[in-house]
Motif scaffolding. Structure first.
Motif: not given
Length: 373
Positions: A274-298
């Motif tokens: 997997s690490h070798r594969m991402t070494g190739v794909s990182d060039r076009f996918s980037g190496i970033g992160v996104a987080i989404r927190s969703e809290v429902t209530g009153q």
């Protein structure tokens, strides 16, 4: 404070180096990074800074570990995968009266660490587990969202990482180790067994990611958030970009013989491929992160959803910022609560926002009333 000394165990890994870089940028502390031997060019470059030095240390050397801990004010444990770690480092910190921080991301390890809460309280040691980006910053996002409501009912956390995330092979190991066993999730006020990498869901993240597939994944937040907030459901889901990595991981979780994932050799094979594969794909996918927190209530008697999102271009750097923020606050005594705590139980939202802003990390928040039915 120039007389403060920080010990970073596993400081030559990607996350450990990012933590050190954050501390160099935001504090005047003297930093010691450890490893079994000096092997990283990045660590060598760090050593050119007057703040940073290297110490050869094997964690199995209990006496050497004890001496190293005793000569520092704060220990940051970055030597994963944490599935294979016990709480020896934390226990030694408590014995030596030294504050502790780690980047752990494993449920079993977290439970071992939290069991030392009374001992840490008695010793006056502040210990914080699960720091970083997720868990870590994600926990603080949830706390922020919960505080916007009068009553929180459900927490839905989603994470997506592009390629390798800028992290090393250890993170790949952690991902595959997390596929080994079903885990307990808090759903409708009861613990239910969930299979890792199941129940794909399409979640909308901020640009540049947009809609991405995420799956159930075992994270410490899955149980610490239940302890922290009186909610009926906590969902933790994870996904990768490009999407074909999700399908490969799903195959590993559902098609491969279970013995493959329980064999250390099999885990090593999958992690390195997997690490070798991402070494190739990182060039076009980037190496970033996104987080989404969703809290429902009153809120004011109405059903309300609070959603906060965060994007960072480098996952490892974001993890370093999350841990470095806590370390900075501990060093200046703004975060002093003896005991062992997950991030959301010890870091006030105001301090989270201040340190995030100082590092250029911006939270986008939306609050919406939900239509009846």
């Amino acid at each position: 404070m120039t007389d403060q000394r920080v010990l970073i165990l596993g400081g030559q890994g990607r996350v450990g180096r990012s933590v050190a870089q954050d501390l160099v940028a935001n504090t005047q502390a003297k930093i010691t990074v450890t490893g079994r031997k000096l092997k990283s060019e990045a660590t060598v470059k760090q050593q050119e800074l007057p703040q940073v030095e290297f110490l050869a240390l094997d964690l199995a050397d209990r006496e050497g570990l004890k001496r190293a801990i005793a000569s520092h004010n704060l220990v940051i444990h970055c030597a994963g995968p944490f599935l294979h770690r016990d709480a020896t480092v934390l226990k030694t910190c408590i014995e030596e009266g030294v504050n502790y921080l780690d980047v752990s991301d494993n449920r079993a390890f977290t439970r071992k660490a939290l069991a030392y809460r009374d001992a840490a309280t008695g010793a006056g040691v502040t210990a914080i587990v699960n720091s970083g980006i997720f868990p870590g910053i994600s926990n603080s996002m949830v706390r922020h969202d919960v505080e916007q409501l009068d009553e929180a009912e459900q927490i839905h956390l989603s994470y997506v990482v592009a390629g390798s995330g800028g992290a090393g092979v250890t993170v790949m190991r952690t991902t595959f180790l997390g596929l080994q066993e079903p885990f307990e999730a808090w759903i409708d006020d009861q613990w239910q067994l969930v299979k890792p990498y199941s129940d794909r869901e399409s979640v909308k993240f901020p640009e540049p990611y947009g809609k991405a597939g995420v799956y159930w994944f075992d994270m410490p937040e899955a149980f610490t958030l239940v302890d922290s907030f009186p909610v009926a459901t906590v969902i933790t889901k994870f996904g990768s970009i490009p999407d074909f990595y999700n399908h490969l991981t799903w195959i590993a979780a559902h098609i491969f013989p279970p013995s493959w994932l329980k064999n250390p050799g099999g885990i090593e094979f999958l992690a390195h491929v997997s690490h070798r594969m991402t070494g190739v794909s990182d060039r076009f996918s980037g190496i970033g992160v996104a987080i989404r927190s969703e809290v429902t209530g009153q809120k004011d008697g109405k059903s309300t959803r609070v959603c906060s999102t965060l994007v960072h271009e480098n996952t490892a750097v974001a993890a370093g910022a999350g841990t470095g923020s806590l370390a900075e606050l501990m060093l200046i005594n703004k975060l002093n609560k003896p005991g062992v705590w997950p991030v959301e139980q010890v870091l006030p939202t105001e301090l989270f926002q201040q340190t995030a802003q100082s590092r250029g990390i911006k939270l986008n928040v939306n609050v919406n009333e939900l239509s009846p039915g």
